[in-house]
Design a protein around this motif. Structure first.
Motif, short mmCIF file in Angstrom:
data_model
loop_
_atom_site.label_atom_id
_atom_site.label_comp_id
_atom_site.label_asym_id
_atom_site.label_seq_id
_atom_site.Cartn_x
_atom_site.Cartn_y
_atom_site.Cartn_z
N VAL A 2 0.70 -1.03 0.15
CA VAL A 2 -0.12 0.00 -0.04
C VAL A 2 0.97 1.08 -0.04
O VAL A 2 1.99 1.34 0.51
CB VAL A 2 -0.84 0.05 1.14
N TRP A 3 0.34 2.11 -0.73
CA TRP A 3 1.27 3.44 -0.91
C TRP A 3 0.39 4.45 -1.16
O TRP A 3 -0.86 4.33 -1.54
CB TRP A 3 2.37 3.52 -1.89
N THR A 4 0.85 5.84 -1.09
CA THR A 4 0.10 6.93 -1.31
C THR A 4 0.54 7.58 -2.43
O THR A 4 1.91 7.63 -2.88
CB THR A 4 -0.02 7.97 -0.27
N SER A 5 -0.27 8.39 -3.26
CA SER A 5 -0.06 8.99 -4.36
C SER A 5 -0.94 10.37 -4.31
O SER A 5 -2.09 10.33 -4.71
CB SER A 5 -0.18 8.22 -5.80
N GLY A 6 -0.23 11.51 -3.67
CA GLY A 6 -0.87 12.65 -3.62
C GLY A 6 -1.83 12.23 -2.28
O GLY A 6 -1.37 11.96 -1.38
N ASP A 7 -3.15 12.57 -2.50
CA ASP A 7 -3.89 12.53 -1.35
C ASP A 7 -4.81 11.13 -1.50
O ASP A 7 -5.64 10.63 -0.72
CB ASP A 7 -4.93 13.63 -1.27
N LYS A 8 -4.47 10.12 -2.69
CA LYS A 8 -5.06 8.83 -2.88
C LYS A 8 -4.27 7.85 -2.10
O LYS A 8 -2.91 7.85 -2.20
CB LYS A 8 -5.04 8.55 -4.14
N ILE A 9 -5.13 6.73 -1.70
CA ILE A 9 -4.26 5.51 -1.17
C ILE A 9 -4.42 4.42 -2.43
O ILE A 9 -5.44 4.19 -2.76
CB ILE A 9 -4.69 4.91 0.19
N LEU A 10 -3.36 3.88 -2.55
CA LEU A 10 -3.46 2.90 -3.63
C LEU A 10 -2.88 1.61 -3.19
O LEU A 10 -2.03 1.51 -2.12
CB LEU A 10 -2.41 3.38 -4.75
N ALA A 11 -3.13 0.51 -3.69
CA ALA A 11 -2.73 -0.94 -3.08
C ALA A 11 -2.37 -1.81 -4.33
O ALA A 11 -3.31 -1.98 -5.22
CB ALA A 11 -3.83 -1.38 -2.12
N THR A 63 -9.35 3.93 2.90
CA THR A 63 -9.69 2.81 1.73
C THR A 63 -8.95 3.32 0.50
O THR A 63 -8.93 4.58 0.11
CB THR A 63 -11.08 3.07 1.67
N PRO A 64 -8.24 2.35 -0.11
CA PRO A 64 -7.64 2.26 -1.18
C PRO A 64 -8.44 3.16 -2.25
O PRO A 64 -9.62 2.34 -2.69
CB PRO A 64 -6.97 1.21 -1.58
N SER A 65 -8.30 3.93 -3.26
CA SER A 65 -9.05 4.17 -4.12
C SER A 65 -9.02 3.28 -5.44
O SER A 65 -9.88 3.27 -6.39
CB SER A 65 -8.91 5.66 -4.85
N LEU A 66 -7.72 2.63 -5.48
CA LEU A 66 -7.52 1.68 -6.70
C LEU A 66 -6.91 0.43 -5.77
O LEU A 66 -5.84 0.66 -4.97
CB LEU A 66 -6.61 2.41 -7.62
N ILE A 67 -7.37 -0.59 -6.10
CA ILE A 67 -6.68 -1.90 -5.56
C ILE A 67 -6.45 -2.96 -6.99
O ILE A 67 -7.22 -3.23 -7.64
CB ILE A 67 -7.47 -2.77 -4.58
N MET A 68 -5.19 -3.28 -6.99
CA MET A 68 -4.69 -4.10 -8.24
C MET A 68 -4.68 -5.53 -7.70
O MET A 68 -3.82 -5.64 -6.46
CB MET A 68 -3.28 -3.67 -8.78
N ILE A 69 -5.22 -6.64 -8.19
CA ILE A 69 -5.10 -7.88 -7.73
C ILE A 69 -4.25 -8.56 -8.46
O ILE A 69 -4.37 -8.78 -9.81
CB ILE A 69 -6.63 -8.38 -7.37
N GLU A 70 -3.38 -9.38 -7.89
CA GLU A 70 -2.62 -10.38 -8.49
C GLU A 70 -3.02 -11.87 -8.04
O GLU A 70 -2.97 -12.10 -6.74
CB GLU A 70 -1.16 -10.20 -8.35
N ARG A 71 -3.25 -12.65 -8.80
CA ARG A 71 -3.60 -14.14 -8.15
C ARG A 71 -2.50 -14.76 -8.41
O ARG A 71 -2.04 -15.13 -9.52
CB ARG A 71 -4.88 -14.77 -9.09
N ILE A 72 -2.12 -15.53 -7.25
CA ILE A 72 -0.93 -16.43 -7.30
C ILE A 72 -1.24 -17.84 -7.16
O ILE A 72 -2.07 -18.50 -6.52
CB ILE A 72 -0.06 -16.11 -5.94
N ILE A 73 -0.64 -18.44 -8.14
CA ILE A 73 -0.81 -19.97 -8.40
C ILE A 73 0.36 -21.00 -8.17
O ILE A 73 1.35 -20.28 -8.32
CB ILE A 73 -1.49 -20.55 -9.73
N GLY A 74 0.19 -22.02 -7.98
CA GLY A 74 1.41 -22.99 -7.81
C GLY A 74 2.45 -22.78 -6.82
O GLY A 74 2.13 -22.48 -5.71
#
Length: 86
Positions: free
Chosen positions: A31-40, A68-79
């Motif tokens: 999780v990090w901030t960019s300006g006043d937005k929280i991103l994850a 609350t993050p305004s953007l959440i990128m999801i990475e699905r981990i397999i194997g």
């Protein structure tokens, strides 16, 4: 001159990261901030049905809109990566 890398994370983003990592199916969260937005960026098990909307709603309910993050990128981990991350 000697240079040193220092990792600094805002207290707000640390709280959001710590909470995201408690959610069943989440392997890791950055999780990090960019300006006043929280991103994850969130890594989840490949069997997880979590969506970015699910994660944002959970954060809003537990932490409030400000954390609350305004953007959440999801990475699905397999194997193998999934087993080593757990």
């Amino acid at each position: 001159m000697q240079l040193q890398v220092v990792e600094h994370q805002e207290p707000e983003s640390s709280r959001t990261r710590d909470y995201l990592q408690t959610i069943h199916g989440v392997l890791n969260a950055d999780v990090w901030t960019s300006g006043d937005k929280i991103l994850a960026r969130v890594e989840v098990n490949d069997w997880s049905i979590l969506s970015d909307t699910d994660l944002r709603m959970a954060c809003k309910k537990k932490l409030g809109a400000k954390l609350t993050p305004s953007l959440i990128m999801i990475e699905r981990i397999i194997g193998e990566r999934q087993r080593s991350a757990a």
